[in-house]
Design a protein around this motif. Structure first.
Motif, PDB file in Angstrom:
ATOM      1  N   VAL A  59      25.467  34.592  38.126  1.00 55.92           N
ATOM      2  CA  VAL A  59      24.868  33.672  39.161  1.00 55.92           C
ATOM      3  C   VAL A  59      25.304  32.647  39.458  1.00 55.92           C
ATOM      4  O   VAL A  59      25.175  31.507  38.285  1.00 55.92           O
ATOM      5  CB  VAL A  59      22.569  34.051  39.002  1.00 55.92           C
TER       6      VAL A  59
ATOM      7  N   GLN B  67       9.282  26.290  39.036  1.00 55.77           N
ATOM      8  CA  GLN B  67      10.509  27.102  39.839  1.00 55.77           C
ATOM      9  C   GLN B  67      12.247  26.990  39.693  1.00 55.77           C
ATOM     10  O   GLN B  67      12.607  27.376  39.970  1.00 55.77           O
ATOM     11  CB  GLN B  67      10.058  27.264  41.374  1.00 55.77           C
TER      12      GLN B  67
ATOM     13  N   ILE C  47      16.886  37.525  31.972  1.00 57.43           N
ATOM     14  CA  ILE C  47      16.663  36.536  33.309  1.00 57.43           C
ATOM     15  C   ILE C  47      15.267  37.026  33.469  1.00 57.43           C
ATOM     16  O   ILE C  47      14.704  35.878  33.842  1.00 57.43           O
ATOM     17  CB  ILE C  47      17.711  36.689  34.347  1.00 57.43           C
ATOM     18  N   PRO C  48      14.791  38.424  33.328  1.00 54.42           N
ATOM     19  CA  PRO C  48      12.974  38.045  33.771  1.00 54.42           C
ATOM     20  C   PRO C  48      12.743  37.523  32.978  1.00 54.42           C
ATOM     21  O   PRO C  48      11.622  36.847  33.386  1.00 54.42           O
ATOM     22  CB  PRO C  48      13.198  39.534  33.877  1.00 54.42           C
TER      23      PRO C  48
ATOM     24  N   ARG D 106      16.582  20.825  46.928  1.00 58.47           N
ATOM     25  CA  ARG D 106      15.746  20.727  46.035  1.00 58.47           C
ATOM     26  C   ARG D 106      14.782  20.215  45.928  1.00 58.47           C
ATOM     27  O   ARG D 106      13.006  20.503  46.375  1.00 58.47           O
ATOM     28  CB  ARG D 106      15.926  22.205  44.551  1.00 58.47           C
TER      29      ARG D 106
ATOM     30  N   LEU E 254       6.441  23.941  41.621  1.00 58.50           N
ATOM     31  CA  LEU E 254       7.415  23.949  42.038  1.00 58.50           C
ATOM     32  C   LEU E 254       8.761  23.482  40.613  1.00 58.50           C
ATOM     33  O   LEU E 254       9.534  24.586  40.475  1.00 58.50           O
ATOM     34  CB  LEU E 254       7.535  22.750  42.639  1.00 58.50           C
TER      35      LEU E 254
ATOM     36  N   LEU F 196       7.218  31.480  35.250  1.00 56.57           N
ATOM     37  CA  LEU F 196       5.708  31.596  36.421  1.00 56.57           C
ATOM     38  C   LEU F 196       5.071  31.112  35.702  1.00 56.57           C
ATOM     39  O   LEU F 196       3.483  30.906  35.846  1.00 56.57           O
ATOM     40  CB  LEU F 196       5.546  33.076  37.213  1.00 56.57           C
TER      41      LEU F 196
ATOM     42  N   THR G 286      11.798  33.636  34.377  1.00 55.75           N
ATOM     43  CA  THR G 286      11.261  34.282  35.742  1.00 55.75           C
ATOM     44  C   THR G 286      10.088  34.044  35.430  1.00 55.75           C
ATOM     45  O   THR G 286       8.899  33.311  35.178  1.00 55.75           O
ATOM     46  CB  THR G 286      11.707  35.754  36.478  1.00 55.75           C
ATOM     47  N   LEU G 287       9.581  34.795  34.160  1.00 55.24           N
ATOM     48  CA  LEU G 287       8.220  35.176  33.340  1.00 55.24           C
ATOM     49  C   LEU G 287       7.744  34.027  32.599  1.00 55.24           C
ATOM     50  O   LEU G 287       6.558  33.645  33.477  1.00 55.24           O
ATOM     51  CB  LEU G 287       8.058  36.137  32.846  1.00 55.24           C
TER      52      LEU G 287
ATOM     53  N   ASP H  32      22.743  33.568  33.288  1.00 54.73           N
ATOM     54  CA  ASP H  32      23.566  34.915  33.637  1.00 54.73           C
ATOM     55  C   ASP H  32      24.818  33.746  33.922  1.00 54.73           C
ATOM     56  O   ASP H  32      24.736  33.691  34.963  1.00 54.73           O
ATOM     57  CB  ASP H  32      22.738  35.167  34.238  1.00 54.73           C
TER      58      ASP H  32
ATOM     59  N   VAL I 299      24.005  28.328  42.412  1.00 55.58           N
ATOM     60  CA  VAL I 299      23.008  28.377  43.074  1.00 55.58           C
ATOM     61  C   VAL I 299      24.369  28.432  44.462  1.00 55.58           C
ATOM     62  O   VAL I 299      25.076  27.495  43.926  1.00 55.58           O
ATOM     63  CB  VAL I 299      22.654  27.069  42.604  1.00 55.58           C
ATOM     64  N   SER I 300      23.865  28.930  45.374  1.00 52.06           N
ATOM     65  CA  SER I 300      24.564  28.555  46.316  1.00 52.06           C
ATOM     66  C   SER I 300      24.021  28.603  48.303  1.00 52.06           C
ATOM     67  O   SER I 300      22.548  28.651  47.557  1.00 52.06           O
ATOM     68  CB  SER I 300      25.605  29.358  46.385  1.00 52.06           C
TER      69      SER I 300
ATOM     70  N   TYR J 225      18.681  30.079  35.309  1.00 51.86           N
ATOM     71  CA  TYR J 225      19.251  31.943  35.745  1.00 51.86           C
ATOM     72  C   TYR J 225      20.336  31.209  35.841  1.00 51.86           C
ATOM     73  O   TYR J 225      21.337  32.536  35.165  1.00 51.86           O
ATOM     74  CB  TYR J 225      19.177  32.441  36.983  1.00 51.86           C
TER      75      TYR J 225
ATOM     76  N   ALA K 292      13.355  27.552  36.614  1.00 52.10           N
ATOM     77  CA  ALA K 292      13.774  28.692  36.291  1.00 52.10           C
ATOM     78  C   ALA K 292      15.228  28.988  37.143  1.00 52.10           C
ATOM     79  O   ALA K 292      15.989  29.380  36.517  1.00 52.10           O
ATOM     80  CB  ALA K 292      12.162  29.184  37.167  1.00 52.10           C
ATOM     81  N   ASP K 293      15.428  28.658  38.275  1.00 53.40           N
ATOM     82  CA  ASP K 293      16.323  28.941  38.917  1.00 53.40           C
ATOM     83  C   ASP K 293      17.424  28.081  38.942  1.00 53.40           C
ATOM     84  O   ASP K 293      18.674  28.919  38.261  1.00 53.40           O
ATOM     85  CB  ASP K 293      15.968  28.125  40.539  1.00 53.40           C
TER      86      ASP K 293
END
Lengths: 363, 329, 649
Positions: B326, B312, B252-253, B8, B309, B260, B256-257, B323, B328-329, B319, B315-316
């Motif tokens: 989810v 993001q 999760i949402p 990343r 960046l 952002l 994300t928010l 959860d 990372v793959s 996740y 956030a990733d």
């Protein structure tokens, strides 16, 4: 999908949207909001017939004309009036140049682009200018500092208010959902690619793009600006969609669908997407509503619609410099508020009637 | 996880190069150069020599093709030098350093307040959904939402700085601080805080409606899930259901928010800063575009992009934490 | 997750490494910022021109020779404040200050009374010398270096901290300032100007101000590596400046022009501060020392900068060493002890600040003048005044475009526009119509008064018909066949993003729409307009010019190929008249030439002149002494120096 499962009650199945509409109809507030939106649409379509200085329909020298179409596009205004030196002023000229002429006039004789002159309509004074233009019988919402009627400006600005959100969010929503769905569902290098594209678009400043377009394009319009906002504003929606797809793609119903041989497109569209829409609908409905506010912010910064077109947002911006003229704030402000409210109510209701889980729980 | 992070980070670097390249190309190819800004402002009775203009263009390096200019900028960034602003005659890093504190003061506080008020509001709205009090509060939030910032700012200014002048409720009209440089630090802190109240208010009320609605929508959905029905059937009280079961599944949402919103923390709002003469980043960015101050534009873009960046990436990674399905793959 | 080194990662890492190593090698020191051009022709750049070379070395003849041959003519050395006092001594205002403060400015006669009563200089003991004033600027300083001046904020602020030898009064007549100069003489042949400085001047760091500083500043300004476009225009017309000793400086001119008197007026830098640092860093803003100087500049004027909060405010304080040298008072003490410039970008906030008393003066817009300053809230603390300014606005028509190459079309545009409506409704009846570049009341206006255009749509249509623009295809818009194609008369006008200007262009759009011409109004940023007009990539634009202190400055607008001739106007007679006017030293004959230029331009209408702008100012009731010149209340001598506050009893 449980949408077609109502064969039990004995009536013919109405289909997904038919059922959704049925449920929608039962919410009084939502129906009122939708009615308001339809009213705005009607106002936008019939704007030249509601407020204008050109006749809706007239008979001149033996032929029928519709000069009011000139408000939509300059070229739609019949050329005969230019040839006969009407100079844009109809009432006196029609009568003088052809005594047999008749005309059907708009409801309100005011022009959204200019101040009405003295005696343009026989017996009427010119529009008051500066701060003397309080709301009165002739100027329902008053006039701005240059004498242009506010009611006419608002009526003709309805198109912008209605569609500015649809244009930008339509674009943003479509691109965002597609990109997010692809990335979230497929993962791997597809996700990597779409995420990078999302990040690039997220980081390029929209302001620079807008300024660049305004500087380069010869005929900038509010639509081009909103298209840019839509083309750069999809990143949030894409991220939300992607997150949902990531979460949902490992659910059982997806595995089941795959087991029945459904291809990826079908799974994404018919199975995952309806379940993923809930968090995405909020930014979309807010986005449509707030596009009006974005548009007024753009007017503040100087990037409003090119003159003489006026939008509600640019009206508010004019009001800032003329605080003593309260009618410049109250009327557009109320209209904006009602529109924002209406769009949001419609969005909320839409969300409730289309979400399968919400429907299930209401049974 | 380590190789994912490394991947990343490398990708992030490439993305940054792409972003800065695009922005530089846009800025250089737009009509207008730093020189036309100066000329435009010059007393119109001053003569203009075309030769002098060429000379100035050469001094500013504007006679070179823009890809070359970009490569040189990138090279100096790698050596830690963001360059010097054309119009303000200061190093870009100093400029940013001066502005970032005030921006963060307003945006950070607004961000905190929004979430502190928005989350309970959203939960409350979803708990009492459809009832009169919820409808009324929703309506009130929508009213707030449909107020454009510049109207609200003006209104607040008139009320607090003009009508309430010389009372104890008075607030300063503009700027960040009125005290001279030698005042004590406590007095200055209070003074800055007083100046910040109106800008913070303007920035907070806008997001309130959105954030609370966002939470409410997600909560509504979560509350309809089967596991919630199970929890209720098992006899769990309404608050436990809300907090312990439903809310966590809306995370999760929410994450994300939040991710952002991170760049917005130091982005600042151009309009609010312009009206209140608040020395923030939003105004700096807008002015530097207007002045075609390429080093500042690029420095700011770089900073915002890095923050975006990072947001993001965070956030990733969150996740996965939030959860378990989810990965990372 | 897969383990082991991912080939993708390796590839990316190699790329990144290459980037990190390779790129710095490509760049030079300091990224794409002002680079000192050490050679005349930069590789790959544009070939160098005369502007890239410093002035050719010049061996000045000994002073004794000059004194013997020059036949010196004495030129005026004046004290601006004293001049003003003499002028006011001859006038007697109708009202006292208290009466004038109670007046509300609603008409021209009231305006005159307020200006007459409140503009007076103080009697002895009336002024409060410990007063502090809050002034408004709409933007921040770009630089505190006096030779880098280009914005109005900088003119205002650096005008108070800077040092110069020359100035001009309300009548725009130049003189040497008695505060810095003992004598000023011009040689009979017009090629030399000799100035003897006073010996009792010091910079704010205590070092004396000498003629060496004047000559040094000339060298720095003229050096091609130093980025100073604004200040250089004028100094580049001179041949050389030489300091013969600490008090005597001689300016050598290339030709005996009437404009030489303006070329010798430029800001002065302290030599002892910059002489060792400027060559190493000709941009004057990069080196550590220069950055420090930006924050704490050395000033030669009556005030020095004591605080600078970027984007917020700049505080100036009166310095002892200006008025008192060696223990005695040698110059008038400026009235204010402290001047605080508060930066407020937003016009509405600024007006609120004026009403609240947070600032003491503000330039108002016509809208604010008419509707926002008539209430009690404003009049409780403030009063307002207006005066004509010599700034005119116009529509510029690109003569190189197919639309406006024909003079008849341009005149049709001027006839089509509803000037009366603009003046009355859009400008609130506050502005006077303009017919040319030089205002009626100036010495360079033509004897025969030029009538401003008024709307006559019939005449406009007739002219367009004559020029061949007829509606051939019956779509309501005129067109003409050009190069085999039917071109509709549709063009766009560039205009700044300001409401009044946009409204004026919109009015033109309406007027032109009535006669079959389609105009698209394009509001854009100022820098974009500047760029496009310079490159001639436009059809029409809305702009304005100040009349300037000398009419020769307008040559830059009208001469063939001149720098500000955006419309591409070319007339050999006008060129000739300008060249003659520069050399003509007799005022009356000069006026004839410029008058003739005006008449030619009036016939050709390369611009449609619109109006002369007034300056509108709101002043706190505590302020006195504001006097207006055609360049506003501050851009002349004494300018801000005549404002004062009365002592509170």
């Amino acid at each position: 999908m449980s949408g077609r499962a109502s064969g039990m009650s004995g009536r013919a199945a109405r289909g997904f949207w038919g059922e959704a509409w049925d449920r929608y109809r039962r919410k009084p507030l939502a129906v009122a909001a939708l009615a308001f939106v339809c009213l705005l649409a009607a106002v936008a379509v019939f704007a030249p017939a509601i407020a204008g200085t050109k006749p809706v329909l007239c008979r001149y020298k033996g032929r029928l004309h519709a000069p009011c179409l000139g408000y939509f596009d300059r070229r739609l205004e019949p050329a005969i009036f230019a040839q006969d030196k009407f100079r844009g002023s109809y009432p006196q000229n029609l009568r003088e140049k052809d005594p047999d002429s008749w005309a059907i006039w708009p409801l309100v004789f005011q022009d959204p682009h200019r101040a009405v002159r003295e005696n343009e309509w026989p017996g009427r004074p010119a529009n008051p200018a500066q701060d003397a233009g309080r709301p009165n019988r002739l100027n329902l919402f008053g006039t701005d500092q240059y004498g242009v009627d506010v009611f006419a400006k608002m009526v003709h600005g309805t198109t912008i208010a209605l569609l500015v959100g649809v244009v930008s969010m339509g674009l943003a929503g479509t691109i965002g959902i597609v990109v997010g769905a692809l990335g979230g569902y497929f993962g791997g290098w597809v996700d990597m690619l779409t995420s990078r594209i999302t990040e690039i678009v997220m980081c390029v400043p929209t302001l620079v793009l807008i300024l660049a377009v305004i500087a380069i394009v010869d005929k900038p319009s509010i639509w081009k600006t909103m298209a840019i906002i839509g083309a750069t504003g999809w990143t949030g929606i894409a991220r939300l969609t992607r997150a949902e797809f990531l979460r949902l793609k490992s659910c059982e119903f997806v595995t089941a669908a795959r087991a029945t041989g459904a291809g990826p497109l079908r799974i994404m569209l018919r199975h995952i997407l309806p379940n993923a829409l809930a968090p995405v609908l909020v930014p979309i409905t807010f986005g449509i509503a707030s596009a009006i506010l974005t548009e007024s912010a753009l007017s503040f910064l100087g990037f409003g619609p090119p003159p003489p077109a006026a939008s509600w947002g640019s009206l508010l911006n004019d009001a800032r410099a003329n605080l003593s003229m309260w009618w410049l704030v109250v009327f557009p402000g109320t209209a904006i508020f009602l529109t924002v409210l209406a769009y949001n109510l419609v969005g909320e209701a839409l969300q409730e009637v289309t979400d399968p889980r919400l429907r299930e729980s209401r049974k | 996880m380590a190789s994912y992070l490394l991947r990343r980070l490398l990708l992030g670097g490439l993305t940054l190069v792409a972003i800065t390249f695009i922005v530089y190309g846009l800025a250089r190819n737009m009509p207008g150069t730093p020189l036309t800004v100066q000329l435009g402002e010059t007393d119109p009775s001053r003569k203009l020599n075309p030769e002098d203009q060429e000379r100035m263009r050469r001094i500013y390096g504007l006679d070179r093709p823009w890809p070359e200019g970009y490569v040189r900028w990138l090279g100096s960034v790698f050596r830690g030098d963001l360059g010097r602003s054309f119009s303000r005659k200061q190093p870009v890093i100093t400029l940013i350093g001066e502005r970032i504190g005030p921006t963060f003061l307003v945006s950070g506080t607004a961000f905190l307040l929004t979430w502190l008020m928005g989350v309970p509001l959203g939960l409350y709205a979803s708990a009492r959904s459809g009832r009169l009090d919820e409808r009324a509060s929703s309506l009130l939030l929508y009213v707030l939402y449909s107020f454009p910032t510049f109207v609200a700012a003006l209104f607040l200014q008139v009320v607090f700085a003009v009508w309430l002048r010389d009372t104890r409720w008075e607030l300063p009209l503009f700027g960040m601080s009125d005290l001279p440089a030698d005042a004590g630090w406590l007095a200055r802190a209070v003074d800055i805080a007083r100046h910040a109240i109106l800008p913070i208010t303007c920035q907070t009320y806008v997001s309130l409606a959105y954030d609370s609605r966002f939470i409410k929508a997600n909560m509504e959905e979560a509350v309809r899930q089967d596991y919630v029905r199970t929890a209720r059937a098992k006899g769990a009280g309404p608050w436990r259901v809300l907090f312990h079961h439903a809310f966590r599944n809306t995370l999760i949402p929410l994450v994300t928010l939040l991710g952002l919103s991170l760049p917005g923390l130091i982005g600042g709002s151009v309009i609010i800063e312009q009206i209140f003469t608040w020395p923030g980043m939003g105004r700096l960015f807008f002015e530097s575009i207007r002045e075609r101050d390429y080093p500042t534009i690029m420095g700011l873009t770089l900073m915002f992009s890095v923050l975006t960046l990072v947001g993001q990436l965070l956030a990733d990674m969150l996740y996965c934490l939030v959860d378990p399905r989810v990965s990372v793959s | 997750m897969r383990r082991g080194s991912d080939p993708a990662i390796r590839a990316a890492a190699c790329l990144a490494l290459a980037a990190v190593v390779g790129l710095p090698a490509c760049s030079r020191r300091g990224d794409d910022l002002p680079q000192p051009a050490t050679t005349a022709a930069a590789p790959g750049g544009i070939p160098a021109s005369a502007a890239d070379r410093p002035p050719e070395p010049f061996d000045p003849p000994p002073l004794a020779d000059l004194d013997r041959d020059a036949k010196w003519i004495d030129r005026p050395v004046r004290d601006g404040l004293k001049l003003l006092r003499e002028q006011q001594g001859r006038e007697q205002p109708e009202d006292t200050a208290a009466e004038a403060l109670a007046l509300r400015n609603t008409s021209a006669s009231v305006n005159r009374r307020i200006l007459a009563a409140l503009g007076r200089l103080p009697e002895d003991g009336e002024a409060d010398f410990s007063a502090r004033v809050d002034r408004h600027v709409p933007g921040d300083l770009g630089s505190t270096n006096p030779i880098m001046i280009s914005t109005t904020a900088e003119f205002d602020i650096l005008g108070l901290t800077g040092f110069g030898l020359f100035s001009f009064g309300r009548d725009l007549e130049p003189f040497a300032s008695a505060e810095s100069v003992v004598s000023w003489q011009t040689s009979a042949d017009g090629l030399l100007d000799k100035v003897v400085l006073r010996d009792d001047m010091v910079w704010s760091d205590g070092k004396p101000i000498t003629a060496q500083d004047v000559a040094f500043s000339y060298m720095v300004i003229m050096d091609p590596r130093v980025p100073v476009p604004a200040v250089r225009s004028g100094t580049d017309q001179m041949r050389w400046v030489h300091a013969y000793d600490d008090r005597t400086v001689v300016f050598f001119h290339k030709e005996p022009l009437a404009t030489n008197v303006w070329n010798i007026n430029y800001p002065v830098l302290p030599k002892h501060v910059y002489e060792n640092t400027w060559e190493a860093d000709p941009t004057l803003k990069e080196s550590a020392e220069h950055v420090r100087l930006e924050q704490e500049p050395v000033s030669g004027g009556p005030y020095e900068i004591v605080e600078r909060k970027r984007g917020q405010q700049i505080v100036l304080r009166r310095r002892e060493s200006w008025s008192h040298v060696g223990g005695r008072q040698v110059r008038d003490v400026p009235f204010f002890k402290e001047i605080r410039f508060r930066i407020i970008e937003d016009a509405n906030t600024a007006l609120l600040a004026l009403k609240a008393g947070e600032i003491d003066e503000l330039a108002l817009s016509p809208e604010q003048w008419t509707t926002q300053t008539t209430d009690d809230a404003f009049s409780a603390r403030n009063t307002k005044v207006t005066a004509t300014e010599w700034v005119s606005f116009h529509f510029g028509w690109n003569i190189e475009s197919p639309f406006f190459a024909d003079r008849r079309v341009r005149r049709a545009m001027s006839y089509a526009f509803d000037h009366d409506r603009m003046l009355e409704k859009l400008c609130y009846g506050l502005y006077k119509p303009a017919a040319g570049n030089f205002p009626e009341e100036s010495w360079m206006a033509p004897k025969r008064k030029l009538q401003p255009y008024r709307q006559d749509l019939d005449k406009a249509e007739a002219l367009l018909d004559e020029a061949g623009w007829i509606d051939h295809d019956n779509d309501g818009i005129r067109d003409k066949e050009i190069d085999g194609r039917l071109v509709p008369f549709e063009f766009s006008m560039l205009v700044n993003q300001q409401p009044l200007r946009i409204a004026i262009c919109t009015l033109l759009k309406e007027n032109l729409g009535q006669i079959g011409v389609q105009l698209n109004v394009r509001p854009t940023e100022a820098t974009v307009i500047q760029d496009l007009t310079q490159k001639r990539k436009f059809q029409a634009y809305f702009g304005g010019w100040g009349a300037g202190t000398d009419p020769d400055s307008s040559e830059n607008i009208w001469a063939t190929g001149a720098g500000r001739n955006y419309v591409g106007y070319s007339n050999p007679e006008v060129d000739r008249l300008y060249a003659e006017g520069r050399r003509e030293l007799d005022r009356a004959k000069r006026a004839e030439k410029y008058g003739r230029i005006q008449e030619i331009l009036y016939d050709d209408q390369p611009y449609t002149w619109l109006f002369w702008r007034n300056s509108f100012y709101g002043f706190s009731k505590d302020l006195r002494g504001y006097v207006f010149s055609p360049r506003g209340p501050y851009n002349y001598t004494p300018g801000f120096g005549s404002l004062w506050m009365p002592r509170q009893e």
